[in-house]
Design a protein around this motif. Structure first.
Motif, PDB file in Angstrom:
ATOM      1  N   THR A 201       0.834  -1.210   0.000  1.00  0.00           N
ATOM      2  CA  THR A 201       0.000   0.000   0.000  1.00  0.00           C
ATOM      3  C   THR A 201       0.870   1.263   0.000  1.00  0.00           C
ATOM      4  O   THR A 201       0.590   2.222  -0.718  1.00  0.00           O
ATOM      5  CB  THR A 201      -0.921  -0.015   1.242  1.00  0.00           C
ATOM      6  N   ASN A 202       1.933   1.234   0.810  1.00  0.00           N
ATOM      7  CA  ASN A 202       2.846   2.382   0.840  1.00  0.00           C
ATOM      8  C   ASN A 202       3.368   2.717  -0.552  1.00  0.00           C
ATOM      9  O   ASN A 202       3.434   3.881  -0.947  1.00  0.00           O
ATOM     10  CB  ASN A 202       4.049   2.077   1.740  1.00  0.00           C
ATOM     11  N   ASN A 203       3.766   1.674  -1.300  1.00  0.00           N
ATOM     12  CA  ASN A 203       4.270   1.903  -2.656  1.00  0.00           C
ATOM     13  C   ASN A 203       3.178   2.421  -3.579  1.00  0.00           C
ATOM     14  O   ASN A 203       3.431   3.235  -4.467  1.00  0.00           O
ATOM     15  CB  ASN A 203       4.866   0.613  -3.235  1.00  0.00           C
ATOM     16  N   SER A 204       1.940   1.933  -3.337  1.00  0.00           N
ATOM     17  CA  SER A 204       0.828   2.330  -4.215  1.00  0.00           C
ATOM     18  C   SER A 204       0.390   3.776  -3.981  1.00  0.00           C
ATOM     19  O   SER A 204      -0.303   4.355  -4.814  1.00  0.00           O
ATOM     20  CB  SER A 204      -0.379   1.413  -3.996  1.00  0.00           C
ATOM     21  N   LEU A 205       0.790   4.336  -2.834  1.00  0.00           N
ATOM     22  CA  LEU A 205       0.359   5.716  -2.535  1.00  0.00           C
ATOM     23  C   LEU A 205       0.854   6.708  -3.580  1.00  0.00           C
ATOM     24  O   LEU A 205       0.327   7.806  -3.705  1.00  0.00           O
ATOM     25  CB  LEU A 205       0.875   6.159  -1.154  1.00  0.00           C
ATOM     26  N   PHE A 206       1.898   6.309  -4.342  1.00  0.00           N
ATOM     27  CA  PHE A 206       2.472   7.240  -5.321  1.00  0.00           C
ATOM     28  C   PHE A 206       1.810   7.117  -6.693  1.00  0.00           C
ATOM     29  O   PHE A 206       2.187   7.827  -7.617  1.00  0.00           O
ATOM     30  CB  PHE A 206       3.987   7.005  -5.434  1.00  0.00           C
ATOM     31  N   MET A 207       0.837   6.205  -6.820  1.00  0.00           N
ATOM     32  CA  MET A 207       0.101   6.089  -8.087  1.00  0.00           C
ATOM     33  C   MET A 207      -0.737   7.359  -8.283  1.00  0.00           C
ATOM     34  O   MET A 207      -1.231   7.938  -7.303  1.00  0.00           O
ATOM     35  CB  MET A 207      -0.833   4.871  -8.055  1.00  0.00           C
ATOM     36  N   PRO A 208      -0.937   7.781  -9.537  1.00  0.00           N
ATOM     37  CA  PRO A 208      -1.656   9.051  -9.783  1.00  0.00           C
ATOM     38  C   PRO A 208      -3.015   9.114  -9.092  1.00  0.00           C
ATOM     39  O   PRO A 208      -3.379  10.132  -8.493  1.00  0.00           O
ATOM     40  CB  PRO A 208      -1.813   9.092 -11.302  1.00  0.00           C
ATOM     41  N   GLU A 209      -3.766   7.995  -9.134  1.00  0.00           N
ATOM     42  CA  GLU A 209      -5.120   8.049  -8.540  1.00  0.00           C
ATOM     43  C   GLU A 209      -5.066   8.268  -7.028  1.00  0.00           C
ATOM     44  O   GLU A 209      -5.947   8.899  -6.440  1.00  0.00           O
ATOM     45  CB  GLU A 209      -5.922   6.774  -8.884  1.00  0.00           C
ATOM     46  N   ASN A 210      -3.986   7.749  -6.372  1.00  0.00           N
ATOM     47  CA  ASN A 210      -3.881   7.927  -4.921  1.00  0.00           C
ATOM     48  C   ASN A 210      -3.307   9.297  -4.569  1.00  0.00           C
ATOM     49  O   ASN A 210      -3.659   9.878  -3.536  1.00  0.00           O
ATOM     50  CB  ASN A 210      -3.030   6.812  -4.311  1.00  0.00           C
ATOM     51  N   LEU A 211      -2.422   9.811  -5.408  1.00  0.00           N
ATOM     52  CA  LEU A 211      -1.929  11.183  -5.179  1.00  0.00           C
ATOM     53  C   LEU A 211      -3.084  12.159  -5.302  1.00  0.00           C
ATOM     54  O   LEU A 211      -3.163  13.153  -4.569  1.00  0.00           O
ATOM     55  CB  LEU A 211      -0.832  11.534  -6.199  1.00  0.00           C
ATOM     56  N   ALA A 212      -4.032  11.850  -6.223  1.00  0.00           N
ATOM     57  CA  ALA A 212      -5.186  12.739  -6.409  1.00  0.00           C
ATOM     58  C   ALA A 212      -6.096  12.734  -5.178  1.00  0.00           C
ATOM     59  O   ALA A 212      -6.843  13.688  -4.942  1.00  0.00           O
ATOM     60  CB  ALA A 212      -5.971  12.296  -7.640  1.00  0.00           C
ATOM     61  N   ARG A 213      -6.005  11.661  -4.377  1.00  0.00           N
ATOM     62  CA  ARG A 213      -6.880  11.576  -3.179  1.00  0.00           C
ATOM     63  C   ARG A 213      -6.370  12.466  -2.037  1.00  0.00           C
ATOM     64  O   ARG A 213      -7.092  12.722  -1.083  1.00  0.00           O
ATOM     65  CB  ARG A 213      -6.945  10.128  -2.684  1.00  0.00           C
ATOM     66  N   LEU A 214      -5.098  12.893  -2.094  1.00  0.00           N
ATOM     67  CA  LEU A 214      -4.569  13.743  -1.012  1.00  0.00           C
ATOM     68  C   LEU A 214      -5.298  15.074  -1.012  1.00  0.00           C
ATOM     69  O   LEU A 214      -5.518  15.671  -2.068  1.00  0.00           O
ATOM     70  CB  LEU A 214      -3.064  13.983  -1.213  1.00  0.00           C
ATOM     71  N   SER A 215      -5.636  15.535   0.184  1.00  0.00           N
ATOM     72  CA  SER A 215      -6.335  16.825   0.262  1.00  0.00           C
ATOM     73  C   SER A 215      -5.337  17.955   0.024  1.00  0.00           C
ATOM     74  O   SER A 215      -4.125  17.760   0.024  1.00  0.00           O
ATOM     75  CB  SER A 215      -6.972  16.995   1.638  1.00  0.00           C
ATOM     76  N   GLU A 216      -5.879  19.147  -0.133  1.00  0.00           N
ATOM     77  CA  GLU A 216      -5.040  20.335  -0.373  1.00  0.00           C
ATOM     78  C   GLU A 216      -4.032  20.514   0.771  1.00  0.00           C
ATOM     79  O   GLU A 216      -2.869  20.839   0.562  1.00  0.00           O
ATOM     80  CB  GLU A 216      -5.964  21.553  -0.452  1.00  0.00           C
ATOM     81  N   THR A 217      -4.511  20.236   2.001  1.00  0.00           N
ATOM     82  CA  THR A 217      -3.626  20.401   3.172  1.00  0.00           C
ATOM     83  C   THR A 217      -2.400  19.518   3.054  1.00  0.00           C
ATOM     84  O   THR A 217      -1.290  19.911   3.423  1.00  0.00           O
ATOM     85  CB  THR A 217      -4.378  20.003   4.466  1.00  0.00           C
ATOM     86  N   PHE A 218      -2.611  18.282   2.557  1.00  0.00           N
ATOM     87  CA  PHE A 218      -1.530  17.291   2.590  1.00  0.00           C
ATOM     88  C   PHE A 218      -0.968  16.982   1.206  1.00  0.00           C
ATOM     89  O   PHE A 218      -0.399  15.915   0.988  1.00  0.00           O
ATOM     90  CB  PHE A 218      -2.038  16.001   3.250  1.00  0.00           C
TER      91      PHE A 218
END
Length: 1219
Positions: A787-804
């Motif tokens: 999961t940690n590695n998958s956090l850098f996929m475009p769809e997961n980066l898009a899930r980060l809020s403006e704050t983070f």
């Protein structure tokens, strides 16, 4: 022609004045410069114009330019001039030396400098073959007056610098000149000594007499120039010239130490002389400097200089400042005493039988005075010599040195105290620090390394006087406990001490001394002589001491840790100590514990945790009786509302595990670990956690990374608690997997039920009491890594809020480390450690990622067989750690390689190489090779982008973008090093080389030879067992070869040197005998030459790459003629020389050359590939032609066999003048 010359001179004078006028517009200045440069390059009037402009009637800037023209002619046109023109120019130059200057005190130094350069440039081209009387002409010049004598000294100095120090001329010319200088050295030295003596005497006669001040200053100037020139020769001439006449030169230099105008230059000469290495026999005369007279002169010079080193800024003010020349002289004198100590340590107790000097106590007292001086720099200069004296086999037993060890330790009580910041005025050393350091940060970093060195010397002194050392430390600790706390002028927000408060700096220094002393007392005293009672009294006093000041509390904890080894004799102290440490874990300054804690408070708590872990790690058998008390205390802490951080809780668990290893009973320890980890296992394996750890979207929501946060929002608390739960589980896992162990003793392990069988080779197979739990925790750990590695996929980066949105970027502290920027300012301890939400998220994700790999890395080490026999382990790891690597940024990949894979390779037993390591390393190296190659190509393109487009230039120059590019490049560099380090660890086992001869005995020339001979003909590295296993997998092995050879041309000299010297040939050598494709061979060879093109400008890389190229060429050229084709493409290669080299290599009957000659010849062949440094690329080449050799042996006229006298004596007889 005269008119043309005059007209041209007029134009040149105008141009020079335009260039040198501060008011001139830039455009005109450039035009004037261009005109002057073109004149120097193209005009046929250079010599007459130069001579006319150099006339002493002209202003200094014009004369300087005229002389520059002449220098340019000699440097760049000399080879094309007629003999008559050369003679004429030489005569004119000598004329300028004798009559073309003003008197010594009026002449500008830059004119003298350029005049000496002109003469030296001619000497370099013509002496001695075509100008045999040069030295006589120089000697004759000195009779013309002081100005000419000074010029002669400048010429001799510059000649020595160019020929010996900087070696700025071809080898044959250098040898000719150096040998001629050496042959004439006796007369050169006598000449310089005579001039020095005459001018010093005249100066002393005239300096006090009225009306003769100018004449006295002139003599003084000549004496200074002569001393400077001597300094340029003393460094390299034979020691005989320095010690001749019962050390007449050294005696004279000692006398000059009392002459204020000459003392600094005399001290420089003395320092260079006494610092000389060489045969011990030749250095024996230096011991004369320990005689009464010499020591007296050195000491009295030091005392008077110390008195004059500080003066008042003005008559009215009390403020003082350093007199720089006097202070520099003090530094030189200190270095002289250090060098003298170095010679003493080399000579006493050696084969040349030198007695301990009678004046040793005088010398050491003088040296101690420098150690006690207010200047921190002077104190630090003495450390190496004290260390050498205290370590010396003979001297350390001498009564004088033993007494000095005690005095030195007393002086350390002052020297360890961090005072003397340049911005402050609270100590006499501040005024010196303002001269030595640019800022408080600069001073702080100096002092930290200074204190570390002091600690080393204190430890060595403790070996000589252990009990006295303990007495000194004990008295100081008692004094600090009894003293009231002094916060000083500045306090923290709570009114407590700061890092610079008087009490804190004293406590801090005393703690350092106590730590050094106690470690040594246990190493150097028998048990019955240990001061047990006194140490217990001390420990009781420390335990009774209470303070709410966090900085002092930290020191108290360190003293408890330092004194703890004495508790082994009195174990009844243990509960008290544990109680004190436990109370420090929950340390707070005030009652209110909700506010953010300051760094100082956090450090006390962390310090207490570390102390407990350290005690449990080093003395678990002594803590075992207190286990129940300890465990109950931890349970109470966990259940109470004490606001422990997860790290603090996990530290306690770690300590308990360390003690539990002493149960030496598998069932009992397993039951304890099951109980300890029950809540973690339940939490980690719950269905909710399973969903969180497997699904990136759920994970991001769980930790709050998809929420917009303002600091008051309630959701932030829930997400914060969730992050805490995850963090705690991983910290706990890591603590236990790192610490749970079976007994080291096989019999104890068998008795305790830890051995579950034996390997085929008969080695025991152990079981770890934590394995069962770890196997339950592992699936979700691997899911989290995926999961940690998958956090850098475009769809997961898009899930980060403006704050983070920047949560995955490099943290500020890590960025500063990567870029090599300085760390915290000094006052950081006082401010609360308050981090914004994005910073906390960044820290959490970074730590979580790192800890996952720390757990996996430690699992192999701790569980061994039980870990490596997990079913489908390599597929599980590849399916988690290697997922979506394309998306994972460089700074995240580094911990995976360093913390996990490197540990895995090092801890994996040989029988699992094929099933586990090869399937992991093969794809990883192939991927990393492709990834890094692309990154380095981008970096190379970026640095070679054409800078014509000014707009683009402007955009790039925005500071943040430049910093970002630097950061990215440095991260690529660090990642490349991690990957190649993993490759080296996997494949290369290093054999230690044979120890070299005694370095002390080597003289300068031997040193030079030894540097060149340092790289042996065949490197000593071998393949590891894993390397041999990888060799059997052809694809993986070719990947390793490709990666290591490609990396040679990446812009990283450290990596290039390491890979070229250790890895490349070791890997290639294994497959040389096989059927390599010609294309592969040419590619390997070209890769090395490409490396030379990028890194050849650096001497170290040049040496290793040339060595590698030669190994490949010599081993493969006989079978692969294609390598010759590569060689012929090298720019400026001599095809004839290449043919000769190949002939010697391929023809078995050809005469073979020695190793060194072969290397030199090969280096010359590939010289055309060596890239130039940027600063060298646009330099105009100076060509100095070789003259007929001075030292060629004439060919024998008759056959050697028929000559009569063939005895050895014939070789040495005066008639045999072949040389």
């Amino acid at each position: 022609m005269a008119e043309q010359v005059a007209a041209m001179c007029e134009q040149l004078i105008k141009a020079v004045n335009v260039m040198m006028d501060a008011e001139t517009a830039q455009l005109y200045r450039l035009e004037a410069l261009k005109f002057c440069e073109e004149f120097k390059e193209t005009s046929s009037f250079c010599v007459p114009c130069g001579l006319q402009l150099a006339d002493k009637a002209q202003p200094a800037v014009v004369r300087h330019f005229g002389l520059q023209i002449l220098e340019h002619v000699i440097k760049f046109r000399w080879n094309n001039m007629e003999q008559q023109e050369k003679v004429q120019l030489k005569e004119c130059a000598m004329q300028l030396l004798s009559t073309g200057t003003h008197v010594i005190l009026e002449e500008e130094s830059h004119i003298k400098d350029v005049l000496s350069r002109i003469t030296v440039e001619m000497i370099k081209r013509e002496w001695p073959q075509h100008w045999p009387d040069m030295l006589k002409e120089m000697e004759a010049l000195t009779s013309h007056g002081e100005a000419q004598t000074e010029l002669v000294m400048l010429i001799l100095l510059r000649l020595a610098e160019d020929v010996i120090t900087f070696q700025t001329l071809p080898n044959q010319r250098r040898r000719d000149i150096q040998q001629t200088l050496t042959q004439n050295m006796e007369s050169i030295f006598s000449f310089m000594m005579a001039i020095l003596q005459v001018n010093v005497e005249d100066y002393r006669k005239l300096k006090g007499s009225p009306g003769h001040e100018l004449q006295a200053r002139a003599h003084c100037r000549v004496a200074v120039a002569t001393l400077n020139t001597l300094a340029g020769y003393i460094d390299w001439v034979s020691l005989v010239h320095i010690t001749t006449g019962n050390c007449h030169l050294l005696e004279m230099l000692c006398l000059l130490l009392s002459e204020p105008e000459l003392q600094l230059e005399a001290a420089e000469c003395l320092l260079i002389a006494i610092s000389r290495k060489g045969r011990l026999e030749d250095r024996k005369p230096f011991m004369l400097l320990f005689d009464d007279v010499a020591i007296h002169y050195i000491l009295s010079a030091a005392q008077s200089a110390d008195g004059l080193a500080i003066c008042k800024k003005s008559a009215e003010s009390q403020a003082v400042e350093v007199v720089e020349r006097r202070y520099i002289f003090l530094k030189r004198l200190c270095q002289v005493l250090c060098a003298l100590g170095g010679q003493l340590c080399s000579l006493v107790g050696s084969d040349v039988e030198v007695e301990v000097p009678a004046n040793l106590s005088k010398y050491t007292e003088a040296f101690l005075a420098f150690t006690k001086h207010s200047s921190q720099f002077l104190k630090s200069s003495t450390l190496v010599t004290w260390g050498a004296l205290f370590r010396h086999e003979t001297l350390s037993k001498d009564a004088v040195v033993v007494e000095m060890a005690v005095k030195y330790l007393r002086a350390s009580m002052t020297n360890l105290v961090k005072t003397g910041f340049p911005s402050r005025n609270d100590n006499p050393s501040c005024v010196y620090s303002r001269v030595d350091f640019d800022s408080d940060e600069d001073f702080n970093s100096f002092f930290n390394s200074f204190r570390a060195q002091q600690g080393e010397v204190v430890r060595i002194a403790c070996r000589i006087v252990p009990l006295e050392a303990f007495q000194i430390a004990a008295e100081w600790l008692q004094y600090q406990i009894a003293s009231p706390i002094d916060t000083g002028a500045t306090t923290s927000a709570e009114g407590l001490c700061t890092l610079l408060s008087p009490s804190v700096v004293q406590w801090d220094a005393m703690t350092v001394l106590m730590e050094c002393v106690v470690t040594q007392i246990f190493k150097n005293l028998e048990e019955e002589k240990l001061p047990i009672d006194q140490s217990m009294e001390l420990l009781q006093a420390v335990l009774n001491y209470n303070t709410k000041d966090p900085l002092i509390s930290s020191c108290v904890l360190t003293n408890i840790s330092a004194l703890f080894p004495f508790v082994k004799q009195r174990p009844h102290f243990l509960p008290q100590i544990l109680s004190k440490l436990f109370s420090a874990i929950t340390f707070e300054v005030g009652q209110e514990s909700k506010a953010p804690r300051t760094r100082a408070v956090k450090n006390v708590r962390r310090h207490a945790c570390s102390s407990i872990i350290k005690i449990c790690r080093d003395y678990p058998q002594y803590i075992l009786p207190c286990f129940d008390l300890f465990y109950n205390h931890v349970k109470k802490l966990f259940s109470s509302d004490a606001t422990l951080t997860h790290m603090e809780k996990c530290s306690m668990m770690e300590a308990l595990v360390l003690i539990s290893n002493q149960f030496k009973d598998f069932a009992k320890q397993k039951a304890f670990l099951d109980e300890l980890m029950a809540s973690v296992v339940a939490e980690w394996t719950s269905d909710e956690m399973r969903r969180v750890l497997c699904d990136p979207a759920v994970f991001l929501s769980f930790v709050g990374a998809d929420q917009v946060v303002n600091e008051q929002s309630p959701d932030a608390d829930t997400a914060g608690l969730n992050r805490g739960r995850l963090g705690f589980c991983l910290y706990a896992m890591l603590g236990v997997v790192k610490r749970a162990r079976w007994p080291a003793d096989l019999e104890e392990a068998k008795a305790g039920g830890f051995v579950m069988g034996y390997t085929a080779a008969g080695a025991p197979i152990y079981r770890n009491p934590f394995t069962a739990q770890f196997l339950v925790l592992l699936p979700n750990l691997l899911a989290l890594i995926r999961t940690n590695n998958s956090l850098f996929m475009p769809e997961n980066l898009a899930r980060l809020s403006e704050t983070f949105s920047r949560a995955h970027e490099v943290m500020v502290a890590e960025r500063n480390v990567v870029l090599g920027l300085s760390q915290h300012p000094l006052d950081i301890y006082d401010s609360p450690v308050y981090r914004t939400s994005p910073e906390r998220m960044q820290g959490f994700l970074s730590t979580l990622y790192d800890n996952c790999f720390h757990v996996l890395g430690n699992a192999g080490l701790s569980l061994q067989q039980e870990f490596f026999t997990i079913e489908r382990l390599s597929e599980e790891i590849a399916g988690s750690a290697f997922v979506s690597l394309d998306r994972v940024p460089d700074h995240r990949l580094r911990p995976m390689i360093r913390v996990f894979l490197r540990q895995l390779v090092l801890s994996c037993p040989q029988e699992y190489y094929n099933t586990l390591i090869c399937p992991l390393l093969g794809p990883l190296f192939a991927y990393m090779q492709q990834r890094l190659n692309v990154k380095w190509q981008l970096i190379n393109q970026r640095s070679s982008v054409n800078g014509d487009d000014e707009e683009e230039e402007e955009v790039v120059c925005q500071e943040s973008q430049v910093t970002q590019e630097m950061l990215e490049e440095q991260l690529v560099r660090l990642l490349s090093r991690e990957v190649l380090d993993l490759l080296a660890v996997s494949c290369i086992s290093k054999k230690l080389p044979e120890p070299a001869a005694n370095k002390e005995e080597m003289d300068e020339e031997d040193m030079m030879d030894s540097v060149q001979a340092a790289s042996p003909a065949q490197p000593t590295e071998e393949l590891t067992e894993l390397g041999k296993c990888l060799l059997k997998h052809e694809n993986i092995y070719m990947t390793l070869l490709t990666l290591s050879f490609t990396s040679l041309s990446w812009k990283d000299t450290t990596n290039c040197h390491r890979t070229a010297s250790m890895v490349c040939w070791t890997l290639l050598r294994q497959v040389v005998a096989g059927n390599l494709l010609p294309e592969a061979v040419t590619w390997f060879y070209t890769s090395v030459l490409r490396g030379l093109q990028v890194h050849g400008q650096h001497e170290v890389c040049n040496s290793t790459l040339s060595q590698l190229a030669m190994l490949i060429y010599e081993n493969l050229r006989p079978r692969y003629i294609e390598l010759r084709a590569v060689m012929t493409q090298i720019p400026n290669i001599s095809v004839e020389s290449l043919g000769q080299y190949d002939h010697r290599l391929i023809d078995p009957n050809a005469q073979k050359l020695g190793d060194k000659k072969r290397k030199d010849q090969f280096k010359r062949l590939i010289a055309g590939t060596v890239g130039k440094a940027l600063c060298q690329q646009f330099r105009k080449e100076v060509h100095i032609r070789n003259l007929p050799s001075l030292f060629k042996k004439p060919k024998p006229d008759k056959d050697v066999q028929s000559s009569e006298a063939l005895g050895l004596e014939a070789l040495f007889s005066p008639e045999n003048n072949a040389l």
